[in-house]
Design a protein around this motif. Structure first.
Motif, PDB file in Angstrom:
ATOM      1  N   ARG A   1      -4.470   1.243  -8.241  1.00  0.00           N
ATOM      2  CA  ARG A   1      -3.339   0.768  -7.552  1.00  0.00           C
ATOM      3  C   ARG A   1      -3.639  -0.840  -7.561  1.00  0.00           C
ATOM      4  O   ARG A   1      -4.110  -1.469  -6.977  1.00  0.00           O
ATOM      5  CB  ARG A   1      -3.737   1.211  -6.158  1.00  0.00           C
TER       6      ARG A   1
ATOM      7  N   GLU B   1       3.244   1.260 -12.899  1.00  0.00           N
ATOM      8  CA  GLU B   1       4.096   1.768 -12.161  1.00  0.00           C
ATOM      9  C   GLU B   1       5.367   2.520 -12.987  1.00  0.00           C
ATOM     10  O   GLU B   1       6.342   2.410 -12.404  1.00  0.00           O
ATOM     11  CB  GLU B   1       4.693   0.785 -11.006  1.00  0.00           C
TER      12      GLU B   1
ATOM     13  N   TYR C   1       0.964  -1.126  -0.072  1.00  0.00           N
ATOM     14  CA  TYR C   1      -0.002  -0.039   0.008  1.00  0.00           C
ATOM     15  C   TYR C   1       0.962   1.097   0.055  1.00  0.00           C
ATOM     16  O   TYR C   1       0.629   2.116  -0.688  1.00  0.00           O
ATOM     17  CB  TYR C   1      -1.000   0.043   1.339  1.00  0.00           C
TER      18      TYR C   1
ATOM     19  N   ARG D   1       1.067   7.456  -7.861  1.00  0.00           N
ATOM     20  CA  ARG D   1      -0.199   6.702  -7.457  1.00  0.00           C
ATOM     21  C   ARG D   1      -1.267   7.164  -8.325  1.00  0.00           C
ATOM     22  O   ARG D   1      -2.273   6.544  -7.934  1.00  0.00           O
ATOM     23  CB  ARG D   1      -0.355   7.064  -5.948  1.00  0.00           C
TER      24      ARG D   1
ATOM     25  N   ASP E   1      -2.747  -3.159  -4.529  1.00  0.00           N
ATOM     26  CA  ASP E   1      -3.793  -3.177  -3.437  1.00  0.00           C
ATOM     27  C   ASP E   1      -5.054  -3.984  -3.958  1.00  0.00           C
ATOM     28  O   ASP E   1      -5.670  -4.804  -3.195  1.00  0.00           O
ATOM     29  CB  ASP E   1      -4.373  -1.811  -3.280  1.00  0.00           C
TER      30      ASP E   1
ATOM     31  N   ALA F   1       0.574   3.460  -9.511  1.00  0.00           N
ATOM     32  CA  ALA F   1      -0.780   2.946 -10.248  1.00  0.00           C
ATOM     33  C   ALA F   1      -0.339   2.245 -11.652  1.00  0.00           C
ATOM     34  O   ALA F   1       0.952   2.249 -11.917  1.00  0.00           O
ATOM     35  CB  ALA F   1      -1.283   4.305 -10.766  1.00  0.00           C
TER      36      ALA F   1
END
Length: 406
Positions: free
Chosen positions: A191, A56, A48, A301, A194, A53
C-alpha cells in the motif's frame, strides 16, 4: 412575467434538521459521500481507506470494468412494483447487497463496526466482520440492534493454526451464519500511500499528524476520547497482542487446499472463499463442499494489475451452475453496478469503501444513506431495464447485457 408572479417562484427555506442531516442530504451519489468523508478525515486516514496497492491499476480498473458493459432494455413491461429482494446463500435478503469486511473500522470512526452492522440489519442485508476488526466478534454479535442472522465472519488463516481454529470456534459459538475464508493474502499488499504517509495503526501523534490536528481537530478529538484501538479478535486483552507491524507476518504463504478442507470439516454453516477466483478454482471449491465464492481482489489493495472481479462472474457461474453462491465486490459504486453483476450471474454485490465513507459522513445514518442510495439506484435501473424482479434480471441477463466495450 410580473414581479408578483416571479416572487411565487422563489422558495427561500431556512435549513432544517441537524448538521449531519444536511450533510447527507447533499450526498446524491456515492462520490458525494466520498467527498464528504474526505473533508472530515486527515489525509493519511482517508488514503488508508481510498488507496490501493502499488500503481493502483486494479483500484481504477475495478470501477471502470463495470462501466464497460452496456444494456439493451426490454420494452413495454409493467414495472410499477419491482421486487428487489434476493437470496444470498440460502437466506432471503431485502436486496442483493451486502457490506464487505473492512479492517480497523474504529480508526475510521469511533462508532466502528457496531454502527455498520446495525445499518446492515436495518437494511435487511448481511455484514461481514473482518478478523482485522477493531471490535471483537463476540461484542459485535451481542450489540443492540445487530442480527446474527445477518452476520458473517471473514477469516484469515494464520501461521498459528490453533488461533485460526479458535476464531472459527468463537464465530460458531457467537452465532455467525457464514464463514468467509480470504485466499488472496499470502502476503500483505504493498500500500504505497500508507508507506508515503507514514501511517501507523493506531495513528500516532507524529510531527505530520500534529500539523494535521489543526486541519482536522474533530477527528483527533474523537480518537483521543475513545478507547484504545486494537485488533480486537486477536488481542490479549491487556494492551498487548498484535500490532500493525507484526500482524501481517502472521499471514501464512503456505495456505493450501488441505487447509480449506479442514475448515470445511470444522465449520457447520455456510462456507465461502473470497478472492480473485477463476472458474477452475471455483469448481475445485465446489467439489470440496464449499457453498460459494466471493469474487474480490480486495478492492485493489493486494495484487495490482489483477483482473476486475466483475469480469470473472460470467465464466464462474457457467462453471459452477445454479445453486452455488457467486458474490462479487471491488468497484461497486452505483446501483447499476449491482444490476450488471446480477445480469452476469451473481447472487449479490458487496461494498466496502462506500459504507466507510458513509460512516465518516454521518455515522450509522450515513451508512444507511449509502445503502439507500445504492438500492434506489438499483431499483430504478431494474425498472428502466424492464425487469420486475432480481430473478427475472438474472434469467434475462444474457439478452439485456451486451459484451464489454474496449
Amino acid at each position: 412575467m410580473k414581479l408578483s408572479e416571479a416572487a411565487q417562484l422563489v422558495s427561500l427555506k431556512l435549513p432544517s434538521g441537524t448538521r449531519t442531516d444536511r450533510r447527507l442530504g447533499r450526498c446524491r451519489t456515492i462520490e458525494d459521500v466520498r467527498q464528504a468523508a474526505k473533508r472530515r478525515l486527515p489525509r493519511s486516514i482517508f488514503d488508508y481507506v481510498d488507496g490501493g496497492a502499488d500503481e493502483e491499476q486494479s483500484l481504477r480498473n475495478n470501477v471502470e470494468a463495470f462501466g464497460r458493459y452496456r444494456y439493451l432494455p426490454k420494452a413495454l413491461s409493467d414495472v410499477r412494483s419491482p421486487d428487489i429482494s434476493g437470496t444470498v446463500l440460502g437466506r432471503k435478503t431485502a436486496a442483493p447487497l451486502g457490506f464487505a469486511p473492512t479492517g480497523y473500522t474504529r480508526m475510521i470512526s469511533p462508532l466502528g463496526e457496531p454502527a455498520v452492522a446495525r445499518a446492515a440489519a436495518a437494511a435487511g442485508i448481511p455484514y461481514t466482520l473482518s478478523t482485522m476488526a477493531s471490535t471483537s466478534l463476540e461484542n459485535l454479535a451481542s450489540s443492540p440492534g445487530v442480527s446474527t442472522e445477518d452476520l458473517w465472519f471473514q477469516l484469515y488463516v494464520w501461521k498459528d493454526r490453533a488461533l485460526t481454529m479458535d476464531l472459527v470456534r468463537r464465530a460458531e459459538q457467537s452465532g455467525y451464519r457464514v464463514l468467509e475464508v480470504a485466499v488472496d493474502t499470502a502476503v500483505s499488499g504493498n500500500r504505497v500511500r500508507d508507506a508515503r504517509n507514514g501511517l501507523t495503526i493506531p495513528p500516532a501523534l507524529t510531527l505530520g499528524s500534529i500539523l494535521d490536528i489543526g486541519r482536522k481537530p474533530n477527528y483527533w478529538a474523537s480518537m483521543l476520547a475513545s478507547p484504545v484501538l486494537e485488533f480486537a479478535n486477536v488481542s490479549d486483552g491487556a494492551g498487548g497482542g498484535y500490532t500493525i507491524e507484526n500482524i501481517s507476518r502472521q499471514f501464512d504463504p503456505a495456505v493450501n487446499w488441505d487447509d480449506l478442507e479442514r475448515l470445511r470439516d470444522a465449520w457447520p454453516g455456510k462456507l465461502v472463499i473470497k478472492g480473485p477466483i477463476g472458474d477452475v478454482d471455483a469448481k475445485r471449491a465446489q467439489a470440496l463442499g464449499i457453498d460459494g465464492v466471493h469474487l474480490s481482489n480486495h478492492g485493489g489493495r493486494q495484487l495490482d494489475r489483477c483482473v476486475a472481479p466483475v469480469d470473472l462472474v460470467r465464466s464462474v457461474r457457467a462453471a459452477v451452475g445454479d445453486g452455488f453462491g457467486v458474490l462479487v465486490d471491488s468497484g461497486v459504486r452505483h446501483g447499476s453496478d449491482i444490476a450488471t453483476a446480477l445480469a452476469l450471474g451473481a447472487d449479490a454485490c458487496f461494498v466496502g469503501r462506500p459504507y466507510l465513507w458513509g460512516l465518516v459522513a454521518g455515522g450509522q445514518d450515513g451508512v444507511e444513506h449509502v445503502a439507500e442510495l445504492l438500492l434506489s439506484q438499483f431499483r430504478r435501473t431494474l425498472q428502466l431495464l424492464g425487469m420486475t424482479s432480481v430473478d427475472e434480471l438474472r434469467e434475462a441477463g444474457p439478452g439485456i447485457l451486451l459484451p464489454p466495450t474496449a
